[in-house]
Design a protein around this motif. Structure first.
Motif, short mmCIF file in Angstrom:
data_model
loop_
_atom_site.label_atom_id
_atom_site.label_comp_id
_atom_site.label_asym_id
_atom_site.label_seq_id
_atom_site.Cartn_x
_atom_site.Cartn_y
_atom_site.Cartn_z
N GLU A 107 5.26 0.55 11.14
CA GLU A 107 4.02 1.17 10.67
C GLU A 107 2.98 0.99 11.77
O GLU A 107 2.98 -0.01 12.49
CB GLU A 107 3.51 0.52 9.38
N ARG A 112 0.82 -1.22 0.00
CA ARG A 112 0.00 0.00 0.00
C ARG A 112 0.85 1.26 0.00
O ARG A 112 1.93 1.26 0.58
CB ARG A 112 -0.83 0.05 1.29
N PRO A 143 0.34 -6.84 11.76
CA PRO A 143 -1.12 -6.73 11.76
C PRO A 143 -1.51 -5.76 12.87
O PRO A 143 -0.98 -5.87 13.97
CB PRO A 143 -1.57 -8.15 12.12
#
Ligand code: GLN
Length: 269
Positions: free
Chosen positions: A236, A93, A184
């Motif tokens: 992230e 992404r 995740p």
């Protein structure tokens, strides 16, 4: 039908599915007709092979079922580099380019030589780093299918990487200059109301525990044994998670993505 006609036809077919129907149609026609995206206009009057028409129909019907274009095409760009995509790993992404760019700047500035990409998935972060910086990169993931995708992506990008099958740090024995990770991080609530496209991505790559922070807790607990002195962590995070994660690391720098969302947490020692 010519190229312009195929784009128009596909764009109309995709318009009930996505606001991005024209871009998706251009990407798909570029892929099927093997014309570079930025040359579509030049070839707009060329014939779109009739033999490809069934693929246009198939694409529309798969998109109508919610399947992401990135899985249908089987490839997607990240950091301007080509990556294969498969449902065993998250789609690369643009959000994640923020983390990747920060890691690359850090590697260049501090002269880091080794990098561990934990929860590597498609390998897009680590492979971009290896390609752009020449860093020695190890890609780690719990999924053998993802690691096999990583190896294909490394080859497609002309870099050699190491892969390790492991649940987070469990099988990691070396130390690294920088550890990058896009774990995740969706919460139980997020998982209960997933956008339809996301249901095609592997749930174990999305779900980060009830509050989405389970993997950050494991990183905060275990990173120190796997990081060289003067090393760095680049993670992230999901929306509204940055402060909590920075706190787990005793304070860290927070970086926003192009949408202005706090997207990466960077800790340097
Ligand atoms: N960025 C993804 C999303 O918001 C989640 C990816 C992840 O959990 N690392 O859909």
């Amino acid at each position: 039908m010519n190229i312009a006609g195929a784009i128009e036809y596909l764009s109309a077919g995709l318009s009930p599915v996505t606001d991005e129907h024209l871009t998706e149609a251009r990407l798909a026609v570029s892929d099927m007709a093997e014309i570079p995206y930025n040359r579509l206009n030049k070839y707009k009057a060329s014939t779109f092979p009739a033999a490809l028409m069934p693929r246009l129909e198939e694409l529309v019907s798969r998109r109508k079922s919610g399947e992401p274009l990135q899985y249908i095409l089987g490839k997607w760009e990240f950091m301007g580099l080509p990556f294969y995509t498969r449902p065993c790993a998250l789609i690369p992404r643009q959000d994640t380019e923020t983390l990747c760019e920060e890691a690359i700047a850090l590697i260049k500035r501090r002269g880091y030589k080794t990098c561990l990409d934990l929860c590597a998935g498609s390998g897009c972060i680590g492979i971009s780093i290896a390609n752009i910086c020449g860093t020695e990169v190890t890609l780690a993931d719990i999924s053998e299918a993802a690691l096999s995708l990583c190896r294909e992506n490394a080859e497609a990008n002309g870099v050699s990487i190491r892969t390790i099958k492991t649940d987070m740090f469990d099988e990691i024995t070396d130390k690294y200059d920088i550890i990058v990770c896009n774990p995740p991080y969706l919460t139980a609530n997020d998982m209960a109301s997933l956008q339809r496209e996301l249901t095609f991505e592997p749930a174990n790559a999305l779900y980060g525990g009830v509050d989405g922070l389970d993997f950050y807790r494991r990183i905060a607990r275990d990173y120190a044994q796997r990081l060289n002195d003067g090393g760095a962590l680049a993670l992230e995070v999901g929306i509204h998670q940055a402060e909590e994660v920075a706190k787990m690391l005793g304070g860290a720098r927070i970086v926003k993505d192009v949408c202005g969302i706090e997207r990466a947490v960077i800790k340097e020692w």
